[in-house]
Design a protein around this motif. Sequence first.
Motif, PDB file in Angstrom:
ATOM      1  N   ILE A  15       0.821  -1.207   0.000  1.00 30.79           N
ATOM      2  CA  ILE A  15       0.000   0.000   0.000  1.00 30.79           C
ATOM      3  C   ILE A  15       0.859   1.262   0.000  1.00 30.79           C
ATOM      4  CG2 ILE A  15      -0.216   0.182   2.512  1.00 30.79           C
ATOM      5  CD1 ILE A  15      -3.157   0.998   2.020  1.00 30.79           C
ATOM      6  N   GLU A  16       2.092   1.163   0.499  1.00 30.20           N
ATOM      7  CA  GLU A  16       2.988   2.320   0.508  1.00 30.20           C
ATOM      8  C   GLU A  16       3.338   2.793  -0.896  1.00 30.20           C
ATOM      9  OE1 GLU A  16       3.071   0.430   4.371  1.00 30.20           O
ATOM     10  OE2 GLU A  16       3.363  -0.372   2.350  1.00 30.20           O
ATOM     11  N   ALA A  17       3.102   1.938  -1.913  1.00 33.62           N
ATOM     12  CA  ALA A  17       3.385   2.317  -3.297  1.00 33.62           C
ATOM     13  C   ALA A  17       2.244   3.109  -3.928  1.00 33.62           C
ATOM     14  CB  ALA A  17       3.656   1.070  -4.136  1.00 33.62           C
ATOM     15  N   LEU A  18       1.084   3.146  -3.262  1.00 37.00           N
ATOM     16  CA  LEU A  18      -0.097   3.781  -3.838  1.00 37.00           C
ATOM     17  C   LEU A  18      -0.226   5.246  -3.425  1.00 37.00           C
ATOM     18  CD1 LEU A  18      -2.813   1.011  -3.320  1.00 37.00           C
ATOM     19  CD2 LEU A  18      -1.426   1.448  -5.356  1.00 37.00           C
ATOM     20  N   VAL A  40       0.402   7.407   4.357  1.00 38.77           N
ATOM     21  CA  VAL A  40       1.224   7.230   3.156  1.00 38.77           C
ATOM     22  C   VAL A  40       1.257   8.552   2.389  1.00 38.77           C
ATOM     23  CG1 VAL A  40       1.486   6.004   0.967  1.00 38.77           C
ATOM     24  CG2 VAL A  40       0.643   4.790   2.996  1.00 38.77           C
ATOM     25  N   PRO A  41       2.434   9.108   2.126  1.00 38.77           N
ATOM     26  CA  PRO A  41       2.508  10.398   1.429  1.00 38.77           C
ATOM     27  C   PRO A  41       2.177  10.257  -0.055  1.00 38.77           C
ATOM     28  CG  PRO A  41       4.707   9.526   1.763  1.00 38.77           C
ATOM     29  CD  PRO A  41       3.770   8.590   2.485  1.00 38.77           C
ATOM     30  N   ALA A  42       1.717  11.347  -0.649  1.00 43.69           N
ATOM     31  CA  ALA A  42       1.429  11.348  -2.084  1.00 43.69           C
ATOM     32  C   ALA A  42       2.654  11.760  -2.888  1.00 43.69           C
ATOM     33  CB  ALA A  42       0.267  12.299  -2.380  1.00 43.69           C
ATOM     34  N   THR A  43       3.730  12.080  -2.203  1.00 40.74           N
ATOM     35  CA  THR A  43       4.954  12.510  -2.867  1.00 40.74           C
ATOM     36  C   THR A  43       5.675  11.317  -3.496  1.00 40.74           C
ATOM     37  OG1 THR A  43       6.091  12.299  -0.749  1.00 40.74           O
ATOM     38  CG2 THR A  43       5.273  14.485  -1.348  1.00 40.74           C
ATOM     39  N   ALA A  44       6.670  11.622  -4.316  1.00 42.80           N
ATOM     40  CA  ALA A  44       7.437  10.571  -4.980  1.00 42.80           C
ATOM     41  C   ALA A  44       8.159   9.701  -3.955  1.00 42.80           C
ATOM     42  CB  ALA A  44       8.441  11.189  -5.944  1.00 42.80           C
ATOM     43  N   GLN A  97      -8.834   1.851 -11.110  1.00 41.94           N
ATOM     44  CA  GLN A  97      -7.468   2.267 -11.425  1.00 41.94           C
ATOM     45  C   GLN A  97      -6.710   2.581 -10.147  1.00 41.94           C
ATOM     46  OE1 GLN A  97      -6.984   5.696 -13.957  1.00 41.94           O
ATOM     47  NE2 GLN A  97      -4.779   5.397 -14.140  1.00 41.94           N
ATOM     48  N   PHE A  98      -5.510   2.013 -10.053  1.00 41.09           N
ATOM     49  CA  PHE A  98      -4.611   2.332  -8.953  1.00 41.09           C
ATOM     50  C   PHE A  98      -3.626   3.385  -9.443  1.00 41.09           C
ATOM     51  CE2 PHE A  98      -5.880  -2.104  -8.235  1.00 41.09           C
ATOM     52  CZ  PHE A  98      -6.440  -1.978  -6.973  1.00 41.09           C
ATOM     53  N   VAL A  99      -3.492   4.452  -8.681  1.00 37.89           N
ATOM     54  CA  VAL A  99      -2.549   5.519  -9.020  1.00 37.89           C
ATOM     55  C   VAL A  99      -1.337   5.356  -8.118  1.00 37.89           C
ATOM     56  CG1 VAL A  99      -2.198   7.998  -9.235  1.00 37.89           C
ATOM     57  CG2 VAL A  99      -4.485   7.016  -9.622  1.00 37.89           C
ATOM     58  N   LEU A 100      -0.203   5.030  -8.717  1.00 35.50           N
ATOM     59  CA  LEU A 100       0.999   4.794  -7.927  1.00 35.50           C
ATOM     60  C   LEU A 100       1.781   6.080  -7.701  1.00 35.50           C
ATOM     61  CD1 LEU A 100       0.316   1.820  -8.606  1.00 35.50           C
ATOM     62  CD2 LEU A 100       2.789   1.424  -8.664  1.00 35.50           C
ATOM     63  N   ARG A 101       2.526   6.101  -6.625  1.00 35.05           N
ATOM     64  CA  ARG A 101       3.434   7.214  -6.380  1.00 35.05           C
ATOM     65  C   ARG A 101       4.559   7.165  -7.412  1.00 35.05           C
ATOM     66  NH1 ARG A 101       5.487   6.186  -0.548  1.00 35.05           N
ATOM     67  NH2 ARG A 101       6.586   8.164  -0.896  1.00 35.05           N
ATOM     68  N   ASP A 102       5.011   8.324  -7.838  1.00 36.13           N
ATOM     69  CA  ASP A 102       6.150   8.375  -8.744  1.00 36.13           C
ATOM     70  C   ASP A 102       7.336   7.676  -8.087  1.00 36.13           C
ATOM     71  OD1 ASP A 102       4.686   9.812 -10.568  1.00 36.13           O
ATOM     72  OD2 ASP A 102       5.487  11.764  -9.963  1.00 36.13           O
ATOM     73  N   LEU A 113      -4.701   4.051   3.516  1.00 35.33           N
ATOM     74  CA  LEU A 113      -3.687   5.050   3.161  1.00 35.33           C
ATOM     75  C   LEU A 113      -3.628   6.159   4.208  1.00 35.33           C
ATOM     76  CD1 LEU A 113      -4.307   5.386  -0.690  1.00 35.33           C
ATOM     77  CD2 LEU A 113      -2.239   4.499   0.389  1.00 35.33           C
ATOM     78  N   VAL A 114      -4.804   6.556   4.694  1.00 32.13           N
ATOM     79  CA  VAL A 114      -4.865   7.607   5.719  1.00 32.13           C
ATOM     80  C   VAL A 114      -4.308   7.087   7.042  1.00 32.13           C
ATOM     81  CG1 VAL A 114      -6.407   9.063   7.082  1.00 32.13           C
ATOM     82  CG2 VAL A 114      -6.792   8.788   4.620  1.00 32.13           C
ATOM     83  N   ARG A 115      -4.711   5.877   7.429  1.00 33.09           N
ATOM     84  CA  ARG A 115      -4.236   5.308   8.699  1.00 33.09           C
ATOM     85  C   ARG A 115      -2.719   5.183   8.726  1.00 33.09           C
ATOM     86  NH1 ARG A 115      -8.451   1.598   7.995  1.00 33.09           N
ATOM     87  NH2 ARG A 115      -6.933  -0.005   7.375  1.00 33.09           N
ATOM     88  N   ARG A 116      -2.158   4.795   7.596  1.00 33.96           N
ATOM     89  CA  ARG A 116      -0.706   4.590   7.536  1.00 33.96           C
ATOM     90  C   ARG A 116       0.049   5.865   7.175  1.00 33.96           C
ATOM     91  NH1 ARG A 116       1.146  -1.343   5.719  1.00 33.96           N
ATOM     92  NH2 ARG A 116      -0.488  -2.560   6.738  1.00 33.96           N
TER      93      ARG A 116
END
Length: 221
Positions: free
Chosen positions: A41-44, A101-105, A55-60, A96-99
């Motif tokens: 999930i850290e990749a999302l 996970v940043p939206a940054t690269a 669609q899954f949107v992955l982090r850069d 994603l919120v609980r963990r």
Amino acid sequence: MAGGELTSTYGTVVWDGIGTLRIRYGGTPLRTRLGERTVPIEALRAVEVTDAGLQFVLRDGADPLQSVTQPVELYEFPGVDRALAEEIARDIGQALVRRDVPATASTAWLVAPPPAPDRIEGRDATLTVANGQLTFEYHRSAGRKKKALGDPWSVPLADIADVEWTPAAGLGARGHLRITTAATSGVRPKPQHDPAAMLTRRAAEADALFFAARLLTRIRP
């Protein structure tokens, strides 16, 4: 939610309800070659449900395979059960919120590339990775412009800034694998004339893609 499984025309997506996606690809020769991949999930960055599907949107910077395949979207899954897709998307969004996970690269690769050999043969060149270098050995069919930097031509992996793979699109079209270095001109020749490009064989496009992704992880560990 304990998790869920979605079936698409492009394969099966399994969410474990905790923090891991398992994707079993299918539907096209390329996706079938990919087999099963594990995506933490850290990749999302996000999950979207549209009329077309899920669609899954992955982090850069999370998946080297996606980084070299911009023309091909590997995380779109059409034809899914919309109600179940929305339930899974909502659950992943909450995770994603609980963990946090940043939206940054991402600063490191989070999805492993498929296994790839250290040598691959294309239509006009053979590429080999050995001793910290990438070597282009040009075939007889390659023209003088292609061999302008030498034949063979080797470049240290440390000098490679980027790797790209473009599939053949349409009848008679040619796909290619190409690298960029600090010395690369802003205006590039066509792949068939570019010393830093290899035209791919249509029957071996997946091999070229896997080679490109593996090469990217070598230059950006």
